[in-house]
Design a protein around this motif. Sequence first.
Motif, mmCIF file in Angstrom:
data_model
loop_
_atom_site.group_PDB
_atom_site.id
_atom_site.type_symbol
_atom_site.label_atom_id
_atom_site.label_comp_id
_atom_site.label_asym_id
_atom_site.label_seq_id
_atom_site.Cartn_x
_atom_site.Cartn_y
_atom_site.Cartn_z
ATOM 1 N N LEU A 1 35.814 41.943 38.568
ATOM 2 C CA LEU A 1 36.913 41.215 39.492
ATOM 3 C C LEU A 1 36.934 39.979 40.064
ATOM 4 O O LEU A 1 36.176 39.697 40.275
ATOM 5 C CB LEU A 1 36.923 42.101 40.579
ATOM 6 N N LEU A 2 38.278 40.007 40.687
ATOM 7 C CA LEU A 2 38.594 38.568 40.837
ATOM 8 C C LEU A 2 39.251 38.918 42.234
ATOM 9 O O LEU A 2 40.795 38.326 41.621
ATOM 10 C CB LEU A 2 39.096 37.130 39.650
ATOM 11 N N GLU A 3 39.053 38.103 43.441
ATOM 12 C CA GLU A 3 40.278 38.973 44.419
ATOM 13 C C GLU A 3 40.464 37.487 45.325
ATOM 14 O O GLU A 3 41.295 37.420 46.344
ATOM 15 C CB GLU A 3 39.392 40.140 44.881
ATOM 16 N N GLU A 4 39.425 35.748 44.871
ATOM 17 C CA GLU A 4 39.603 35.247 45.951
ATOM 18 C C GLU A 4 40.230 34.123 44.581
ATOM 19 O O GLU A 4 40.479 33.870 43.943
ATOM 20 C CB GLU A 4 38.291 34.831 46.296
ATOM 21 N N VAL A 5 41.107 33.508 45.517
ATOM 22 C CA VAL A 5 41.589 31.892 44.913
ATOM 23 C C VAL A 5 41.730 30.545 45.309
ATOM 24 O O VAL A 5 41.459 29.988 44.377
ATOM 25 C CB VAL A 5 43.113 31.786 45.206
ATOM 26 N N GLU A 6 40.379 30.636 45.866
ATOM 27 C CA GLU A 6 39.770 29.675 45.823
ATOM 28 C C GLU A 6 39.321 28.992 44.039
ATOM 29 O O GLU A 6 38.520 30.112 43.539
ATOM 30 C CB GLU A 6 38.320 29.444 46.606
ATOM 31 N N ALA A 7 39.150 27.628 44.325
ATOM 32 C CA ALA A 7 38.593 27.293 42.599
ATOM 33 C C ALA A 7 37.090 27.319 42.450
ATOM 34 O O ALA A 7 36.867 28.281 40.948
ATOM 35 C CB ALA A 7 38.996 25.724 43.032
ATOM 36 N N SER A 8 36.617 27.184 43.526
ATOM 37 C CA SER A 8 34.604 27.610 42.716
ATOM 38 C C SER A 8 34.881 28.965 42.822
ATOM 39 O O SER A 8 34.544 29.563 41.493
ATOM 40 C CB SER A 8 34.214 27.602 44.474
ATOM 41 N N ALA A 9 35.830 30.302 43.101
ATOM 42 C CA ALA A 9 35.809 31.565 42.909
ATOM 43 C C ALA A 9 36.568 31.657 41.649
ATOM 44 O O ALA A 9 35.416 32.481 40.288
ATOM 45 C CB ALA A 9 36.300 32.945 43.591
ATOM 46 N N GLY B 1 48.278 37.620 40.947
ATOM 47 C CA GLY B 1 47.385 37.241 42.004
ATOM 48 C C GLY B 1 45.866 36.756 40.965
ATOM 49 O O GLY B 1 46.341 35.594 39.818
ATOM 50 N N ALA B 2 44.650 36.207 41.574
ATOM 51 C CA ALA B 2 44.301 35.291 41.149
ATOM 52 C C ALA B 2 43.439 36.048 39.803
ATOM 53 O O ALA B 2 43.007 35.592 38.717
ATOM 54 C CB ALA B 2 42.803 35.260 41.725
ATOM 55 N N ALA B 3 43.954 37.413 39.052
ATOM 56 C CA ALA B 3 42.359 37.342 38.436
ATOM 57 C C ALA B 3 43.888 37.355 36.919
ATOM 58 O O ALA B 3 43.745 37.132 36.079
ATOM 59 C CB ALA B 3 41.536 38.984 38.121
ATOM 60 N N PHE B 4 45.003 38.458 37.143
ATOM 61 C CA PHE B 4 45.806 37.946 36.458
ATOM 62 C C PHE B 4 46.215 36.804 36.004
ATOM 63 O O PHE B 4 46.143 37.092 35.068
ATOM 64 C CB PHE B 4 47.498 38.635 37.253
ATOM 65 N N GLY B 5 46.447 36.391 36.648
ATOM 66 C CA GLY B 5 46.256 34.270 36.330
ATOM 67 C C GLY B 5 45.073 33.819 35.865
ATOM 68 O O GLY B 5 44.913 33.230 34.404
ATOM 69 N N ALA B 6 44.043 34.653 35.957
ATOM 70 C CA ALA B 6 43.302 33.795 35.742
ATOM 71 C C ALA B 6 42.448 34.409 34.084
ATOM 72 O O ALA B 6 42.214 33.665 33.254
ATOM 73 C CB ALA B 6 41.688 34.292 36.376
ATOM 74 N N VAL B 7 42.913 35.514 33.727
ATOM 75 C CA VAL B 7 42.975 36.274 32.414
ATOM 76 C C VAL B 7 43.851 35.474 31.998
ATOM 77 O O VAL B 7 43.667 34.517 30.525
ATOM 78 C CB VAL B 7 43.770 37.863 32.541
ATOM 79 N N ILE B 8 45.209 34.933 32.660
ATOM 80 C CA ILE B 8 45.518 33.970 31.669
ATOM 81 C C ILE B 8 45.438 33.285 30.833
ATOM 82 O O ILE B 8 45.736 32.130 29.625
ATOM 83 C CB ILE B 8 47.316 34.154 32.041
ATOM 84 N N ALA B 9 44.389 32.044 32.120
ATOM 85 C CA ALA B 9 43.924 31.233 31.894
ATOM 86 C C ALA B 9 43.603 30.395 30.886
ATOM 87 O O ALA B 9 43.008 29.406 29.957
ATOM 88 C CB ALA B 9 43.936 30.102 33.739
#
Length: 215
Positions: free
Chosen positions: A62-70, A95-103
């Motif tokens: 899971l990724l629930e934080e938006v900080e760049a380090s997380a 959210g953070a995880a949705f965007g991170a998966v796409i990124a």
Amino acid sequence: MAKLIGLASTKGGVGKTTIALNLAAVLVHRGAKVVVIDADPAGHAAAVAEMGALPYTVTPLLLEEVEASAVAAWSKAVRAADADFVVLDAPGALGAAFGAVIAIADLVLVPVGASMLDVRGAAETVGIVRRHRKAGGRGRPDILVVPSRVDRRTGAGRDVVGTLAGLTEPVAPPITLRAVVADSLSGGEVVPADSPSAIEFGALADAVRTRLETM
């Protein structure tokens, strides 16, 4: 290096997790090493895996934080997976995880049903992926729209491939609405290898590999 395949949709109920698990099974049966990452707090993929019948590993991450380090740590963990393919089941909510998966994905699959609301949800998701792609400046992720839970007895179901062509992205072979798909996951399994649904997921795997090979 593993190819990263993301499953993303801003609309629920379109078979995102079902496609992720059955696509992974086809890739495994064809000799690939596959890891599924469950990035959705709902944990549906991990719950199916807990029954112990899937031919690959499902890892909750899971990724629930938006900080760049997380986000960077999460992305590093995904890329560290020892696999030919990593299938990422993104959360349905933005959210953070949705965007991170796409990124980080090489290819994003956008499951979509045949209803007007489903198509609108797909258009929204495609727009988000395009914006990420433009912002990243790397020409990725590629997009493959996946007609899902298609009821061919309805006019919308019969016309769904043509309808989705309006999104101006490649459209995969459709996945038909069948009881065996839901029944299999309820028992912790993917669809039987000799079923019509398995043939459809195989055609999807062919489309996925074709898109990845053109990158």
